[in-house]
Scaffold this motif. Structure first.
Motif, mmCIF file in Angstrom:
data_model
loop_
_atom_site.group_PDB
_atom_site.id
_atom_site.type_symbol
_atom_site.label_atom_id
_atom_site.label_comp_id
_atom_site.label_asym_id
_atom_site.label_seq_id
_atom_site.Cartn_x
_atom_site.Cartn_y
_atom_site.Cartn_z
ATOM 1 N N HIS A 1 -6.386 8.706 -9.816
ATOM 2 C CA HIS A 1 -6.382 8.713 -8.347
ATOM 3 C C HIS A 1 -6.637 7.269 -7.936
ATOM 4 O O HIS A 1 -7.728 6.742 -8.143
ATOM 5 C CB HIS A 1 -7.457 9.643 -7.809
ATOM 6 C CG HIS A 1 -7.513 9.700 -6.309
ATOM 7 N ND1 HIS A 1 -8.369 10.547 -5.621
ATOM 8 C CD2 HIS A 1 -6.852 9.015 -5.337
ATOM 9 C CE1 HIS A 1 -8.216 10.377 -4.318
ATOM 10 N NE2 HIS A 1 -7.316 9.438 -4.123
ATOM 11 N N VAL A 2 -5.617 6.616 -7.371
ATOM 12 C CA VAL A 2 -5.721 5.189 -7.054
ATOM 13 C C VAL A 2 -5.626 4.981 -5.551
ATOM 14 O O VAL A 2 -5.021 5.786 -4.815
ATOM 15 C CB VAL A 2 -4.623 4.367 -7.763
ATOM 16 C CG1 VAL A 2 -4.776 4.461 -9.276
ATOM 17 C CG2 VAL A 2 -3.235 4.799 -7.323
ATOM 18 N N LEU A 3 -6.236 3.894 -5.104
ATOM 19 C CA LEU A 3 -6.189 3.488 -3.696
ATOM 20 C C LEU A 3 -5.360 2.216 -3.604
ATOM 21 O O LEU A 3 -5.688 1.194 -4.217
ATOM 22 C CB LEU A 3 -7.595 3.222 -3.155
ATOM 23 C CG LEU A 3 -8.420 4.416 -2.658
ATOM 24 C CD1 LEU A 3 -8.612 5.444 -3.757
ATOM 25 C CD2 LEU A 3 -9.772 3.933 -2.138
ATOM 26 N N LEU A 4 -4.267 2.296 -2.850
ATOM 27 C CA LEU A 4 -3.409 1.144 -2.633
ATOM 28 C C LEU A 4 -3.670 0.582 -1.245
ATOM 29 O O LEU A 4 -3.794 1.329 -0.271
ATOM 30 C CB LEU A 4 -1.929 1.530 -2.764
ATOM 31 C CG LEU A 4 -1.529 2.246 -4.057
ATOM 32 C CD1 LEU A 4 -0.019 2.471 -4.078
ATOM 33 C CD2 LEU A 4 -1.981 1.478 -5.286
ATOM 34 N N HIS A 5 -3.732 -0.732 -1.163
ATOM 35 C CA HIS A 5 -3.967 -1.409 0.114
ATOM 36 C C HIS A 5 -2.649 -2.004 0.588
ATOM 37 O O HIS A 5 -2.094 -2.890 -0.059
ATOM 38 C CB HIS A 5 -5.014 -2.518 -0.079
ATOM 39 C CG HIS A 5 -5.418 -3.197 1.183
ATOM 40 N ND1 HIS A 5 -6.143 -4.373 1.206
ATOM 41 C CD2 HIS A 5 -5.207 -2.866 2.484
ATOM 42 C CE1 HIS A 5 -6.354 -4.739 2.453
ATOM 43 N NE2 HIS A 5 -5.787 -3.836 3.248
ATOM 44 N N GLU A 6 -2.134 -1.483 1.708
ATOM 45 C CA GLU A 6 -0.939 -2.064 2.321
ATOM 46 C C GLU A 6 -1.436 -3.093 3.331
ATOM 47 O O GLU A 6 -1.943 -2.739 4.388
ATOM 48 C CB GLU A 6 -0.086 -0.976 2.976
ATOM 49 C CG GLU A 6 1.385 -1.371 3.128
ATOM 50 C CD GLU A 6 1.599 -2.503 4.114
ATOM 51 O OE1 GLU A 6 1.879 -3.644 3.674
ATOM 52 O OE2 GLU A 6 1.457 -2.259 5.321
ATOM 53 N N MET A 7 -1.308 -4.367 2.989
ATOM 54 C CA MET A 7 -2.034 -5.412 3.684
ATOM 55 C C MET A 7 -1.454 -5.779 5.042
ATOM 56 O O MET A 7 -2.114 -6.435 5.841
ATOM 57 C CB MET A 7 -2.151 -6.645 2.781
ATOM 58 C CG MET A 7 -3.103 -6.387 1.619
ATOM 59 S SD MET A 7 -3.283 -7.791 0.509
ATOM 60 C CE MET A 7 -1.833 -7.571 -0.520
ATOM 61 N N ILE A 8 -0.233 -5.402 5.325
ATOM 62 C CA ILE A 8 0.330 -5.683 6.641
ATOM 63 C C ILE A 8 -0.194 -4.683 7.672
ATOM 64 O O ILE A 8 -0.669 -5.049 8.743
ATOM 65 C CB ILE A 8 1.870 -5.656 6.602
ATOM 66 C CG1 ILE A 8 2.378 -6.624 5.528
ATOM 67 C CG2 ILE A 8 2.446 -6.009 7.964
ATOM 68 C CD1 ILE A 8 1.915 -8.049 5.688
ATOM 69 N N SER A 9 -0.140 -3.405 7.339
ATOM 70 C CA SER A 9 -0.642 -2.371 8.251
ATOM 71 C C SER A 9 -2.143 -2.155 8.109
ATOM 72 O O SER A 9 -2.753 -1.508 8.950
ATOM 73 C CB SER A 9 0.081 -1.054 7.981
ATOM 74 O OG SER A 9 -0.275 -0.545 6.698
ATOM 75 N N GLN A 10 -2.737 -2.677 7.013
ATOM 76 C CA GLN A 10 -4.149 -2.474 6.676
ATOM 77 C C GLN A 10 -4.475 -1.012 6.344
ATOM 78 O O GLN A 10 -5.620 -0.589 6.415
ATOM 79 C CB GLN A 10 -5.074 -2.983 7.791
ATOM 80 C CG GLN A 10 -5.111 -4.499 7.902
ATOM 81 C CD GLN A 10 -5.639 -5.150 6.637
ATOM 82 O OE1 GLN A 10 -6.744 -4.886 6.211
ATOM 83 N NE2 GLN A 10 -4.825 -5.998 6.015
ATOM 84 N N GLU A 11 -3.479 -0.259 5.938
ATOM 85 C CA GLU A 11 -3.707 1.123 5.521
ATOM 86 C C GLU A 11 -4.212 1.180 4.083
ATOM 87 O O GLU A 11 -3.791 0.383 3.233
ATOM 88 C CB GLU A 11 -2.417 1.928 5.620
ATOM 89 C CG GLU A 11 -2.055 2.384 7.011
ATOM 90 C CD GLU A 11 -0.915 3.393 6.975
ATOM 91 O OE1 GLU A 11 -1.204 4.604 7.133
ATOM 92 O OE2 GLU A 11 0.238 2.986 6.790
ATOM 93 N N ILE A 12 -5.092 2.123 3.798
ATOM 94 C CA ILE A 12 -5.489 2.469 2.441
ATOM 95 C C ILE A 12 -4.769 3.772 2.091
ATOM 96 O O ILE A 12 -4.976 4.801 2.737
ATOM 97 C CB ILE A 12 -7.010 2.642 2.319
ATOM 98 C CG1 ILE A 12 -7.714 1.345 2.712
ATOM 99 C CG2 ILE A 12 -7.387 3.058 0.908
ATOM 100 C CD1 ILE A 12 -7.374 0.159 1.828
ATOM 101 N N ILE A 13 -3.924 3.715 1.079
ATOM 102 C CA ILE A 13 -3.044 4.832 0.755
ATOM 103 C C ILE A 13 -3.453 5.400 -0.602
ATOM 104 O O ILE A 13 -3.571 4.668 -1.583
ATOM 105 C CB ILE A 13 -1.576 4.384 0.744
ATOM 106 C CG1 ILE A 13 -1.223 3.731 2.092
ATOM 107 C CG2 ILE A 13 -0.654 5.564 0.459
ATOM 108 C CD1 ILE A 13 0.119 3.061 2.098
#
Length: 290
Positions: A242-254
């Motif tokens: 179970h991994v947490l990805l950081h989308e740095m443009i939207s600042q979402e944690i996915i």
């Protein structure tokens, strides 16, 4: 008297006015300075009309020669990073972007083509290599993975065979299945025996980040929320992540769940993926590449 009043009104305007105003957003040069049109950076802190205008400029000025220090080139270069990890990554080989030297972009049919010259770094051995890459971002509706071709010199010189074989033999027939969570923890720390599983989770995450990337995203793996080793099948180590990805443009944690297999002979494979519901209150955990 009339002339005296006129002078008094004019002088304060000249002395205290602001004939030149520059606005900084992020760490980039002032807006209006002599700079390449691709050098306008995004800022997540300055909420101004100028920022909105910069975002628009960045999105429309992504063809021709690119400024290697800013988002259009670095977004594409990070996709190359994920591509290389899907091909060469392991618990003892994890590749990251070090520097973009040059780049260009052009519209080809319904796709955007990037040409890049890069330095990539394998962070475990600290070996760097020069790479040339070509990317095609599909246009039109729907999400499809970018097409990547890359060649590198010197990047894979370090020999990780002995480390990988020892790790594989240690866990292939073990009766004690390994598990862990919050890697790294809230202070950015992890136990040494967790590092190979952290690296493996990062490499496996590159499969997701490569597939999900487009010209408006910039992904990084922030944390392994948890992992559990499963029984070995067909000589492949199997791990649920179970991994947490950081989308740095939207600042979402996915959040994603992955079923990952690995062996020294077969490499990393991601057999199953499951996108988790959005967590609107989640914050990016501390990141480390050690």
């Amino acid at each position: 008297m009339d002339w005296t009043l006129l002078i008094l009104l004019v002088v304060p305007t000249v002395v205290h006015g602001n004939p030149t105003v520059t606005v900084r957003t992020g760490s980039g040069p002032p807006v209006g300075s002599d700079q390449h049109p691709n050098s306008v950076p995004l800022s997540e802190e300055t909420q101004t009309t100028t920022e909105v205008r910069e975002v628009v400029v960045e999105e429309v000025m992504m063809t021709g020669v690119l400024n290697p220090s800013h988002y259009p080139a670095r977004r594409a270069a990070t996709v190359v990073q994920h591509y290389l990890n899907t091909r060469y990554g392991s618990p003892y080989r994890w590749i990251f972007l070090s520097k973009v030297h040059s780049g260009s972009a052009e519209d080809v049919a319904e796709m955007r083509k990037y040409q890049l010259e890069l330095t990539m770094q394998e962070i475990i051995s600290n070996v760097s290599g020069q790479c040339s890459a070509e990317l095609l971002f599909p246009g039109g509706e729907g999400q499809s993975a970018p097409q990547v071709q890359a060649s590198c010199e010197g990047l894979l010189q370090s020999n990780t065979t002995a480390q990988e074989e020892a790790f594989y033999q240690q866990h292939r027939a073990s009766n004690n299945m390994v598990s862990g969570n919050d890697i790294p923890d809230s202070y950015g720390h992890m136990e040494p025996n967790m590092k190979p599983f952290w690296h493996l989770g990062g490499v496996a995450s590159s499969f997701i980040m490569l597939k999900e990337s487009n010209e408006s995203t910039l992904y990084n793996m922030a944390q392994v929320a948890n992992f559990t080793q499963l029984e070995t099948e067909k000589d492949q180590l199997r791990v649920n992540y179970h991994v947490l990805l950081h989308e740095m443009i939207s600042q979402e944690i996915i959040h994603w769940k992955l079923l990952v297999t690995w062996s020294p002979e077969q490499g990393v494979q991601v057999l199953q993926t499951e996108l988790q519901p959005k967590c609107h209150n989640c914050e990016a955990p501390p990141n480390t590449t050690n």
